[in-house]
Design a protein around this motif. Structure first.
Motif, mmCIF file in Angstrom:
data_model
loop_
_atom_site.group_PDB
_atom_site.id
_atom_site.type_symbol
_atom_site.label_atom_id
_atom_site.label_comp_id
_atom_site.label_asym_id
_atom_site.label_seq_id
_atom_site.Cartn_x
_atom_site.Cartn_y
_atom_site.Cartn_z
ATOM 1 N N GLN A 150 -25.396 52.445 -93.776
ATOM 2 C CA GLN A 150 -26.416 53.121 -94.578
ATOM 3 C C GLN A 150 -25.850 53.553 -95.924
ATOM 4 O OE1 GLN A 150 -28.081 56.292 -92.259
ATOM 5 N NE2 GLN A 150 -29.050 54.904 -90.818
ATOM 6 N N LEU A 151 -24.606 54.018 -95.927
ATOM 7 C CA LEU A 151 -23.960 54.432 -97.167
ATOM 8 C C LEU A 151 -23.822 53.243 -98.118
ATOM 9 C CD1 LEU A 151 -22.384 56.512 -98.856
ATOM 10 C CD2 LEU A 151 -20.348 55.839 -97.580
ATOM 11 N N MET A 152 -23.347 52.112 -97.611
ATOM 12 C CA MET A 152 -23.178 50.922 -98.440
ATOM 13 C C MET A 152 -24.520 50.460 -98.982
ATOM 14 S SD MET A 152 -20.965 48.949 -99.778
ATOM 15 C CE MET A 152 -19.508 49.311 -98.827
ATOM 16 N N ASN A 153 -25.527 50.451 -98.123
ATOM 17 C CA ASN A 153 -26.872 50.071 -98.531
ATOM 18 C C ASN A 153 -27.367 50.984 -99.651
ATOM 19 O OD1 ASN A 153 -30.028 50.821 -97.489
ATOM 20 N ND2 ASN A 153 -29.597 48.693 -97.997
ATOM 21 N N TRP A 154 -27.194 52.275 -99.488
ATOM 22 C CA TRP A 154 -27.656 53.248 -100.483
ATOM 23 C C TRP A 154 -26.907 53.068 -101.797
ATOM 24 C CZ3 TRP A 154 -26.145 56.992 -103.772
ATOM 25 C CH2 TRP A 154 -27.130 57.866 -104.261
ATOM 26 N N LEU A 155 -25.603 52.896 -101.731
ATOM 27 C CA LEU A 155 -24.811 52.738 -102.959
ATOM 28 C C LEU A 155 -25.251 51.525 -103.762
ATOM 29 C CD1 LEU A 155 -21.249 53.683 -101.675
ATOM 30 C CD2 LEU A 155 -22.646 54.964 -103.310
ATOM 31 N N PHE A 156 -25.396 50.384 -103.113
ATOM 32 C CA PHE A 156 -25.850 49.201 -103.833
ATOM 33 C C PHE A 156 -27.258 49.409 -104.386
ATOM 34 C CE2 PHE A 156 -22.353 46.696 -102.091
ATOM 35 C CZ PHE A 156 -22.075 45.862 -103.167
ATOM 36 N N ARG A 157 -28.088 50.089 -103.620
ATOM 37 C CA ARG A 157 -29.474 50.315 -104.041
ATOM 38 C C ARG A 157 -29.542 51.192 -105.286
ATOM 39 N NH1 ARG A 157 -33.441 50.096 -106.005
ATOM 40 N NH2 ARG A 157 -35.477 50.840 -105.396
ATOM 41 N N HIS A 158 -28.610 52.121 -105.448
ATOM 42 C CA HIS A 158 -28.693 53.108 -106.521
ATOM 43 C C HIS A 158 -27.684 52.922 -107.653
ATOM 44 C CE1 HIS A 158 -31.023 54.957 -103.296
ATOM 45 N NE2 HIS A 158 -31.701 55.488 -104.281
ATOM 46 N N VAL A 159 -26.859 51.899 -107.586
ATOM 47 C CA VAL A 159 -25.925 51.601 -108.670
ATOM 48 C C VAL A 159 -26.547 50.496 -109.520
ATOM 49 C CG1 VAL A 159 -23.664 50.602 -109.209
ATOM 50 C CG2 VAL A 159 -23.886 52.282 -107.385
ATOM 51 N N ASP A 160 -26.482 50.653 -110.822
ATOM 52 C CA ASP A 160 -27.072 49.645 -111.699
ATOM 53 C C ASP A 160 -26.096 48.499 -111.928
ATOM 54 O OD1 ASP A 160 -28.522 48.166 -113.499
ATOM 55 O OD2 ASP A 160 -28.307 49.593 -115.148
ATOM 56 N N LEU A 161 -26.325 47.400 -111.229
ATOM 57 C CA LEU A 161 -25.523 46.188 -111.426
ATOM 58 C C LEU A 161 -26.283 45.177 -112.285
ATOM 59 C CD1 LEU A 161 -24.010 45.553 -107.880
ATOM 60 C CD2 LEU A 161 -22.925 46.607 -109.856
ATOM 61 N N SER A 162 -27.437 45.570 -112.784
ATOM 62 C CA SER A 162 -28.289 44.684 -113.587
ATOM 63 C C SER A 162 -28.572 43.376 -112.854
ATOM 64 C CB SER A 162 -27.654 44.421 -114.953
ATOM 65 O OG SER A 162 -27.464 45.622 -115.646
ATOM 66 N N ASN A 163 -28.799 43.483 -111.561
ATOM 67 C CA ASN A 163 -29.131 42.322 -110.742
ATOM 68 C C ASN A 163 -30.085 42.798 -109.652
ATOM 69 O OD1 ASN A 163 -28.989 40.349 -108.533
ATOM 70 N ND2 ASN A 163 -27.366 39.404 -109.737
ATOM 71 N N PRO A 164 -31.280 42.194 -109.551
ATOM 72 C CA PRO A 164 -32.260 42.655 -108.563
ATOM 73 C C PRO A 164 -31.778 42.590 -107.120
ATOM 74 C CG PRO A 164 -33.142 40.811 -109.861
ATOM 75 C CD PRO A 164 -31.769 41.081 -110.352
ATOM 76 N N LEU A 165 -30.809 41.735 -106.823
ATOM 77 C CA LEU A 165 -30.320 41.639 -105.439
ATOM 78 C C LEU A 165 -29.543 42.880 -105.007
ATOM 79 C CD1 LEU A 165 -29.247 37.893 -105.219
ATOM 80 C CD2 LEU A 165 -31.284 38.981 -104.247
ATOM 81 N N SER A 166 -29.097 43.696 -105.956
ATOM 82 C CA SER A 166 -28.379 44.919 -105.569
ATOM 83 C C SER A 166 -29.282 45.864 -104.786
ATOM 84 C CB SER A 166 -27.778 45.614 -106.786
ATOM 85 O OG SER A 166 -28.801 46.061 -107.658
ATOM 86 N N GLY A 167 -30.584 45.716 -104.922
ATOM 87 C CA GLY A 167 -31.524 46.523 -104.141
ATOM 88 C C GLY A 167 -31.905 45.891 -102.822
ATOM 89 N N CYS A 168 -31.185 44.839 -102.417
ATOM 90 C CA CYS A 168 -31.522 44.097 -101.206
ATOM 91 C C CYS A 168 -30.329 43.991 -100.263
ATOM 92 C CB CYS A 168 -31.999 42.692 -101.575
ATOM 93 S SG CYS A 168 -33.357 42.674 -102.761
ATOM 94 N N ILE A 169 -29.306 44.791 -100.458
ATOM 95 C CA ILE A 169 -28.041 44.698 -99.718
ATOM 96 C C ILE A 169 -28.070 45.502 -98.437
ATOM 97 C CG2 ILE A 169 -25.616 45.465 -99.796
ATOM 98 C CD1 ILE A 169 -26.048 42.931 -101.312
ATOM 99 N N MET A 170 -27.462 44.930 -97.405
ATOM 100 C CA MET A 170 -27.193 45.647 -96.159
ATOM 101 C C MET A 170 -25.804 45.273 -95.696
ATOM 102 S SD MET A 170 -29.996 46.763 -93.742
ATOM 103 C CE MET A 170 -31.440 47.553 -94.420
ATOM 104 N N ALA A 171 -25.173 46.192 -95.020
ATOM 105 C CA ALA A 171 -23.870 45.957 -94.404
ATOM 106 C C ALA A 171 -24.007 46.255 -92.923
ATOM 107 C CB ALA A 171 -22.817 46.857 -95.036
ATOM 108 N N ASP A 172 -23.184 45.598 -92.121
ATOM 109 C CA ASP A 172 -23.220 45.862 -90.684
ATOM 110 C C ASP A 172 -21.933 45.351 -90.052
ATOM 111 O OD1 ASP A 172 -24.297 46.862 -88.335
ATOM 112 O OD2 ASP A 172 -25.581 45.141 -87.961
ATOM 113 N N ILE A 173 -21.726 45.753 -88.841
ATOM 114 C CA ILE A 173 -20.619 45.240 -88.038
ATOM 115 C C ILE A 173 -21.188 44.104 -87.199
ATOM 116 C CG2 ILE A 173 -18.884 45.812 -86.304
ATOM 117 C CD1 ILE A 173 -18.669 47.284 -89.077
ATOM 118 N N VAL A 174 -20.606 42.908 -87.311
ATOM 119 C CA VAL A 174 -21.127 41.740 -86.605
ATOM 120 C C VAL A 174 -20.095 41.261 -85.593
ATOM 121 C CG1 VAL A 174 -22.544 41.043 -88.557
ATOM 122 C CG2 VAL A 174 -20.279 40.059 -88.305
ATOM 123 N N GLY A 175 -20.590 40.610 -84.565
ATOM 124 C CA GLY A 175 -19.666 40.046 -83.590
ATOM 125 C C GLY A 175 -20.073 40.293 -82.175
#
Length: 157
Positions: free
Chosen positions: A132-157
């Motif tokens: 959730q933290l990673m998702n929020w950070l990408f969502r609220h940091v201006d990277l001048s790229n619309p995909l930054s508002g579409c990021i999720m992180a998770d543990i896979v496996g």
């Protein structure tokens, strides 16, 4: 197989609430985690279904990978882009679930994301705050790229 950390772009999502919400309320709550402007959205009383607009991924993924490489100072991250390019369907998928809002209303979010990179084994089987933290950070940091508002992180496996 092991347990790994993955970062990706949400391709599709379903959000469900314990109560009926207006479109305005849905957007307000979900926009904290995902940039609703980048998705085609179908609203229902107790649920929302969204799908990333194909052109958003195609037009922005290369730039997004360049930014990830710059942020991480790791050229290896771009390997998946070299293999899969701008075709979102060529990327490996993962499904994750998170709580967007815990109380009044309770909203859960089930998201399918295209994995941009996977990092080595992790010991923990589950994290609740870090994705959730990673998702929020990408969502609220201006990277001048619309995909930054579409990021999720998770543990896979």
């Amino acid at each position: 197989m092991g347990t790994y950390y993955a970062l990706g772009i949400v391709k599709k999502f379903t959000a469900k609430s314990t109560q009926s919400l207006s479109q305005t309320d849905w957007k307000k709550h979900l926009n904290e985690r995902l940039n609703m402007e980048q998705y085609s959205i179908n609203f229902r009383d107790n649920a929302v279904i969204g799908e990333l607009k194909k052109e958003v991924f195609e037009k922005n993924i290369e730039d997004f990978y360049h930014k990830l490489v710059k942020i991480t100072n790791n050229e290896q991250i771009a390997i998946d882009f070299e293999d899969s390019g701008t075709d979102m369907e060529k990327y490996q998928d993962w499904v994750t679930v998170m709580t967007v809002k815990e109380h009044s209303p309770n909203i859960s979010l089930r998201a399918e994301f295209a994995i941009l990179f996977i990092e080595g084994k992790v010991i923990a089987e589950e994290f609740s705050i870090e994705p959730q933290l990673m998702n929020w950070l990408f969502r609220h940091v201006d990277l001048s790229n619309p995909l930054s508002g579409c990021i999720m992180a998770d543990i896979v496996g």
